[in-house]
Motif scaffolding. Structure first.
Motif, mmCIF file in Angstrom:
data_model
loop_
_atom_site.group_PDB
_atom_site.id
_atom_site.type_symbol
_atom_site.label_atom_id
_atom_site.label_comp_id
_atom_site.label_asym_id
_atom_site.label_seq_id
_atom_site.Cartn_x
_atom_site.Cartn_y
_atom_site.Cartn_z
ATOM 1 N N THR A 40 0.825 -1.210 0.000
ATOM 2 C CA THR A 40 0.000 0.000 0.000
ATOM 3 C C THR A 40 0.856 1.256 0.000
ATOM 4 N N PRO A 41 0.330 2.380 -0.528
ATOM 5 C CA PRO A 41 1.070 3.649 -0.496
ATOM 6 C C PRO A 41 1.267 4.174 0.925
ATOM 7 N N ALA A 42 0.330 3.877 1.822
ATOM 8 C CA ALA A 42 0.481 4.323 3.212
ATOM 9 C C ALA A 42 1.704 3.679 3.860
ATOM 10 N N PHE A 43 1.969 2.423 3.515
ATOM 11 C CA PHE A 43 3.149 1.753 4.061
ATOM 12 C C PHE A 43 4.427 2.395 3.533
ATOM 13 N N GLU A 44 4.439 2.760 2.254
ATOM 14 C CA GLU A 44 5.610 3.431 1.668
ATOM 15 C C GLU A 44 5.882 4.747 2.377
ATOM 16 N N GLN A 45 4.827 5.516 2.638
ATOM 17 C CA GLN A 45 4.986 6.792 3.325
ATOM 18 C C GLN A 45 5.504 6.570 4.741
ATOM 19 N N SER A 46 4.956 5.585 5.421
ATOM 20 C CA SER A 46 5.400 5.271 6.776
ATOM 21 C C SER A 46 6.864 4.863 6.789
ATOM 22 N N ARG A 47 7.268 4.090 5.795
ATOM 23 C CA ARG A 47 8.659 3.639 5.731
ATOM 24 C C ARG A 47 9.610 4.809 5.487
ATOM 25 N N ARG A 48 9.191 5.764 4.626
ATOM 26 C CA ARG A 48 10.035 6.940 4.388
ATOM 27 C C ARG A 48 10.200 7.773 5.650
ATOM 28 N N LYS A 49 9.098 7.992 6.376
ATOM 29 C CA LYS A 49 9.171 8.774 7.619
ATOM 30 C C LYS A 49 10.033 8.066 8.664
ATOM 31 N N ARG A 50 9.865 6.755 8.772
ATOM 32 C CA ARG A 50 10.646 5.994 9.745
ATOM 33 C C ARG A 50 12.133 6.066 9.426
ATOM 34 N N LYS A 51 12.463 6.046 8.130
ATOM 35 C CA LYS A 51 13.862 6.105 7.727
ATOM 36 C C LYS A 51 14.485 7.434 8.145
ATOM 37 N N ARG A 52 13.740 8.538 7.999
ATOM 38 C CA ARG A 52 14.273 9.848 8.396
ATOM 39 C C ARG A 52 14.592 9.879 9.887
ATOM 40 N N VAL A 53 13.687 9.338 10.700
ATOM 41 C CA VAL A 53 13.901 9.326 12.146
ATOM 42 C C VAL A 53 15.080 8.435 12.497
ATOM 43 N N GLU A 54 15.166 7.265 11.869
ATOM 44 C CA GLU A 54 16.262 6.347 12.161
ATOM 45 C C GLU A 54 17.606 6.946 11.763
ATOM 46 N N MET A 55 17.634 7.706 10.676
ATOM 47 C CA MET A 55 18.883 8.354 10.260
ATOM 48 C C MET A 55 19.322 9.388 11.291
ATOM 49 N N LEU A 56 18.377 10.104 11.892
ATOM 50 C CA LEU A 56 18.725 11.072 12.927
ATOM 51 C C LEU A 56 19.323 10.376 14.149
ATOM 52 N N PHE A 57 18.729 9.263 14.543
ATOM 53 C CA PHE A 57 19.286 8.529 15.677
ATOM 54 C C PHE A 57 20.665 7.965 15.340
ATOM 55 N N ALA A 58 20.850 7.514 14.119
ATOM 56 C CA ALA A 58 22.164 7.002 13.717
ATOM 57 C C ALA A 58 23.197 8.112 13.775
ATOM 58 N N HIS A 59 22.817 9.326 13.365
ATOM 59 C CA HIS A 59 23.750 10.453 13.423
ATOM 60 C C HIS A 59 24.086 10.789 14.864
ATOM 61 N N LEU A 60 23.097 10.757 15.740
ATOM 62 C CA LEU A 60 23.365 11.009 17.155
ATOM 63 C C LEU A 60 24.349 9.987 17.713
ATOM 64 N N LYS A 61 24.164 8.737 17.341
ATOM 65 C CA LYS A 61 24.996 7.691 17.909
ATOM 66 C C LYS A 61 26.410 7.700 17.346
ATOM 67 N N ARG A 62 26.538 7.965 16.034
ATOM 68 C CA ARG A 62 27.862 7.904 15.421
ATOM 69 C C ARG A 62 28.625 9.212 15.523
ATOM 70 N N SER A 63 28.045 10.282 15.018
ATOM 71 C CA SER A 63 28.776 11.544 14.916
ATOM 72 C C SER A 63 28.892 12.260 16.252
ATOM 73 N N LEU A 64 27.841 12.251 17.040
ATOM 74 C CA LEU A 64 27.874 12.951 18.326
ATOM 75 C C LEU A 64 28.275 12.031 19.469
ATOM 76 N N ARG A 65 28.681 10.831 19.140
ATOM 77 C CA ARG A 65 29.217 9.855 20.095
ATOM 78 C C ARG A 65 28.253 9.552 21.249
ATOM 79 N N LEU A 66 27.006 9.310 20.890
ATOM 80 C CA LEU A 66 26.024 8.906 21.896
ATOM 81 C C LEU A 66 25.645 7.451 21.670
#
Length: 103
Positions: A40-66
């Motif tokens: 479904t298109p709703a799942f695609e949209q949900s997956r895109r939003k989830r990816k943005r949030v996960e990328m932010l957490f990955a940046h916090l963990k890697r670049s900001l050493r958290l």
């Protein structure tokens, strides 16, 4: 009959049965529902939003050493999130004016 590595004996390929039975898992209906939602298109949209949030957490963990984020205090996480938002805000703003040349 054929022996395996262990002490158990198994038949080679159901020689006495007219057909083989393939059991269906108890949770297979729920998996079918999830597979139907996957297209479904709703799942695609949900997956895109989830990816943005996960990328932010990955940046916090890697670049900001958290990397040990779960074990640290909430205040430190909030400060890191503020720093991350300020970086994004600085990228969105206009370029500073060129420096004045001395006359």
């Amino acid at each position: 009959m054929r022996r395996t590595a262990g002490p158990y004996i198994r038949l080679s390929c159901c020689p006495n049965a007219p057909h083989r039975k393939i059991p269906r898992d108890i949770n297979e209906e729920a998996r079918d529902v999830a597979r139907a939602l996957y297209e479904t298109p709703a799942f695609e949209q949900s997956r895109r939003k989830r990816k943005r949030v996960e990328m932010l957490f990955a940046h916090l963990k890697r670049s900001l050493r958290l990397g040990r984020l779960r074990l640290r205090g909430q205040d430190e996480f909030l400060l890191a999130a503020i720093a991350q938002n300020l970086r994004k805000l600085a990228k969105l703003g206009p370029d500073p004016p060129p420096a004045l040349q001395p006359a």
